[in-house]
Design a protein around this motif. Structure first.
Motif, PDB file in Angstrom:
ATOM      1  N   PHE A  52       0.838  -1.205   0.000  1.00 25.24           N
ATOM      2  CA  PHE A  52       0.000   0.000   0.000  1.00 25.24           C
ATOM      3  C   PHE A  52       0.872   1.255   0.000  1.00 25.24           C
ATOM      4  CE2 PHE A  52      -2.189   3.327   2.439  1.00 25.24           C
ATOM      5  CZ  PHE A  52      -3.262   3.547   1.595  1.00 25.24           C
ATOM      6  N   LEU A  53       1.893   1.281   0.779  1.00 26.89           N
ATOM      7  CA  LEU A  53       2.780   2.434   0.872  1.00 26.89           C
ATOM      8  C   LEU A  53       3.550   2.659  -0.432  1.00 26.89           C
ATOM      9  CD1 LEU A  53       3.670   4.594   2.863  1.00 26.89           C
ATOM     10  CD2 LEU A  53       5.546   3.097   3.544  1.00 26.89           C
ATOM     11  N   THR A  54       4.045   1.611  -1.051  1.00 22.49           N
ATOM     12  CA  THR A  54       4.757   1.772  -2.336  1.00 22.49           C
ATOM     13  C   THR A  54       3.810   2.246  -3.431  1.00 22.49           C
ATOM     14  OG1 THR A  54       4.480  -0.575  -2.810  1.00 22.49           O
ATOM     15  CG2 THR A  54       6.572   0.116  -1.823  1.00 22.49           C
ATOM     16  N   THR A  55       2.603   1.737  -3.432  1.00 23.18           N
ATOM     17  CA  THR A  55       1.630   2.185  -4.429  1.00 23.18           C
ATOM     18  C   THR A  55       1.295   3.661  -4.225  1.00 23.18           C
ATOM     19  OG1 THR A  55       0.666  -0.032  -4.423  1.00 23.18           O
ATOM     20  CG2 THR A  55      -0.631   1.708  -5.421  1.00 23.18           C
ATOM     21  N   LEU A  56       1.122   4.061  -2.992  1.00 25.00           N
ATOM     22  CA  LEU A  56       0.830   5.456  -2.685  1.00 25.00           C
ATOM     23  C   LEU A  56       1.994   6.362  -3.091  1.00 25.00           C
ATOM     24  CD1 LEU A  56      -1.194   7.391  -1.329  1.00 25.00           C
ATOM     25  CD2 LEU A  56       0.106   7.040   0.776  1.00 25.00           C
ATOM     26  N   ILE A  57       3.201   5.964  -2.796  1.00 23.73           N
ATOM     27  CA  ILE A  57       4.380   6.764  -3.148  1.00 23.73           C
ATOM     28  C   ILE A  57       4.541   6.852  -4.664  1.00 23.73           C
ATOM     29  CG2 ILE A  57       6.906   6.826  -3.038  1.00 23.73           C
ATOM     30  CD1 ILE A  57       6.680   5.747  -0.198  1.00 23.73           C
ATOM     31  N   LEU A  58       4.342   5.748  -5.366  1.00 22.39           N
ATOM     32  CA  LEU A  58       4.433   5.776  -6.837  1.00 22.39           C
ATOM     33  C   LEU A  58       3.366   6.687  -7.439  1.00 22.39           C
ATOM     34  CD1 LEU A  58       5.281   2.095  -7.809  1.00 22.39           C
ATOM     35  CD2 LEU A  58       6.688   4.133  -8.130  1.00 22.39           C
ATOM     36  N   ASN A  59       2.165   6.623  -6.912  1.00 21.16           N
ATOM     37  CA  ASN A  59       1.094   7.500  -7.414  1.00 21.16           C
ATOM     38  C   ASN A  59       1.419   8.967  -7.171  1.00 21.16           C
ATOM     39  OD1 ASN A  59      -0.547   5.548  -8.493  1.00 21.16           O
ATOM     40  ND2 ASN A  59      -1.668   5.235  -6.595  1.00 21.16           N
ATOM     41  N   LEU A  60       1.941   9.284  -6.007  1.00 14.11           N
ATOM     42  CA  LEU A  60       2.312  10.665  -5.717  1.00 14.11           C
ATOM     43  C   LEU A  60       3.442  11.145  -6.626  1.00 14.11           C
ATOM     44  CD1 LEU A  60       2.126  10.751  -1.820  1.00 14.11           C
ATOM     45  CD2 LEU A  60       0.660  11.940  -3.450  1.00 14.11           C
ATOM     46  N   ILE A  61       4.429  10.309  -6.866  1.00 13.64           N
ATOM     47  CA  ILE A  61       5.537  10.675  -7.758  1.00 13.64           C
ATOM     48  C   ILE A  61       5.033  10.922  -9.177  1.00 13.64           C
ATOM     49  CG2 ILE A  61       7.654   9.815  -8.843  1.00 13.64           C
ATOM     50  CD1 ILE A  61       8.309   8.440  -6.184  1.00 13.64           C
ATOM     51  N   ILE A  62       4.163  10.052  -9.651  1.00 11.50           N
ATOM     52  CA  ILE A  62       3.624  10.216 -11.011  1.00 11.50           C
ATOM     53  C   ILE A  62       2.785  11.487 -11.099  1.00 11.50           C
ATOM     54  CG2 ILE A  62       2.019   9.226 -12.680  1.00 11.50           C
ATOM     55  CD1 ILE A  62       3.074   6.476 -11.872  1.00 11.50           C
ATOM     56  N   MET A  63       1.979  11.772 -10.079  1.00 14.44           N
ATOM     57  CA  MET A  63       1.167  12.990 -10.098  1.00 14.44           C
ATOM     58  C   MET A  63       2.029  14.243 -10.073  1.00 14.44           C
ATOM     59  SD  MET A  63      -2.228  11.855  -7.891  1.00 14.44           S
ATOM     60  CE  MET A  63      -2.008  13.123  -6.768  1.00 14.44           C
ATOM     61  N   ILE A  64       3.078  14.234  -9.289  1.00 11.42           N
ATOM     62  CA  ILE A  64       3.983  15.392  -9.239  1.00 11.42           C
ATOM     63  C   ILE A  64       4.703  15.571 -10.565  1.00 11.42           C
ATOM     64  CG2 ILE A  64       6.091  16.271  -8.161  1.00 11.42           C
ATOM     65  CD1 ILE A  64       5.062  15.044  -5.533  1.00 11.42           C
ATOM     66  N   ILE A  97       3.602  14.679 -13.529  1.00  9.34           N
ATOM     67  CA  ILE A  97       2.628  15.164 -14.500  1.00  9.34           C
ATOM     68  C   ILE A  97       2.405  16.661 -14.330  1.00  9.34           C
ATOM     69  CG2 ILE A  97       0.172  15.079 -15.109  1.00  9.34           C
ATOM     70  CD1 ILE A  97       0.312  12.070 -14.682  1.00  9.34           C
ATOM     71  N   ILE A  98       2.302  17.108 -13.106  1.00  5.81           N
ATOM     72  CA  ILE A  98       2.111  18.539 -12.855  1.00  5.81           C
ATOM     73  C   ILE A  98       3.325  19.343 -13.325  1.00  5.81           C
ATOM     74  CG2 ILE A  98       1.911  20.269 -11.015  1.00  5.81           C
ATOM     75  CD1 ILE A  98       0.135  18.261  -9.527  1.00  5.81           C
ATOM     76  N   LEU A  99       4.513  18.838 -13.070  1.00  8.40           N
ATOM     77  CA  LEU A  99       5.719  19.563 -13.479  1.00  8.40           C
ATOM     78  C   LEU A  99       5.906  19.577 -14.990  1.00  8.40           C
ATOM     79  CD1 LEU A  99       8.265  18.412 -10.744  1.00  8.40           C
ATOM     80  CD2 LEU A  99       7.173  20.650 -10.990  1.00  8.40           C
ATOM     81  N   ILE A 100       5.611  18.470 -15.637  1.00  2.00           N
ATOM     82  CA  ILE A 100       5.807  18.388 -17.089  1.00  2.00           C
ATOM     83  C   ILE A 100       4.757  19.187 -17.845  1.00  2.00           C
ATOM     84  CG2 ILE A 100       5.748  16.812 -19.057  1.00  2.00           C
ATOM     85  CD1 ILE A 100       7.052  14.715 -17.253  1.00  2.00           C
ATOM     86  N   SER A 101       3.502  19.141 -17.402  1.00  2.00           N
ATOM     87  CA  SER A 101       2.433  19.769 -18.167  1.00  2.00           C
ATOM     88  C   SER A 101       2.285  21.255 -17.890  1.00  2.00           C
ATOM     89  CB  SER A 101       1.106  19.076 -17.872  1.00  2.00           C
ATOM     90  OG  SER A 101       0.704  19.327 -16.543  1.00  2.00           O
ATOM     91  N   LYS A 102       2.955  21.786 -16.910  1.00  2.00           N
ATOM     92  CA  LYS A 102       2.816  23.199 -16.592  1.00  2.00           C
ATOM     93  C   LYS A 102       3.527  24.046 -17.646  1.00  2.00           C
ATOM     94  CE  LYS A 102       2.992  26.427 -12.921  1.00  2.00           C
ATOM     95  NZ  LYS A 102       1.743  26.638 -12.298  1.00  2.00           N
TER      96      LYS A 102
END
Length: 114
Positions: A5-17, A19-24
């Motif tokens: 659960f923790l690795t999935t949460l961390i991977l999701n947060l990394i991917i979301m960050i 995406i925000i950095l690349i698409s801005k």
């Protein structure tokens, strides 16, 4: 289970960050953020005069298109209906169209040079 659960949460947060950095967008151009309007200069905000003659010609064109849409099915229904009723309907419809054309002509809506 907690580690998955923790690795999935961390991977999701990394991917979301990421995406925000690349698409801005880093450069916001004023011209690109304004809406494009054909024939008008987007640099100014004052209202430009609009030709009422162009509007009347556009309305007449739309009416002409609707007339064509109504006439074409009448041709196809000629075999399915009684000829006398079909002919009477067609003559009445064309008479109404001619009256409308006379009204437009009499009011000067068909003068293209004004």
């Amino acid at each position: 289970m907690f580690i998955h659960f923790l690795t999935t949460l961390i991977l999701n947060l990394i991917i979301m960050i990421l995406i925000i950095l690349i698409s801005k967008k880093t450069i916001i151009d004023f011209q690109k953020s304004t809406p494009f309007e054909c024939g008008f200069n987007p640099m100014t905000y004052k209202r430009l005069p609009f030709s009422i003659h162009f509007f009347l010609i556009a309305v007449i064109f739309l009416i002409f298109d609707i007339e064509i849409i109504i006439i074409i099915p009448m041709i196809m229904t000629m075999k399915l209906s009684m000829l006398i009723y079909w002919l009477l309907t067609l003559i009445m419809f064309i008479f109404i169209l001619i009256l409308g054309l006379y009204h437009e002509w009499h009011n000067g809506m068909l003068d293209w040079t004004n």
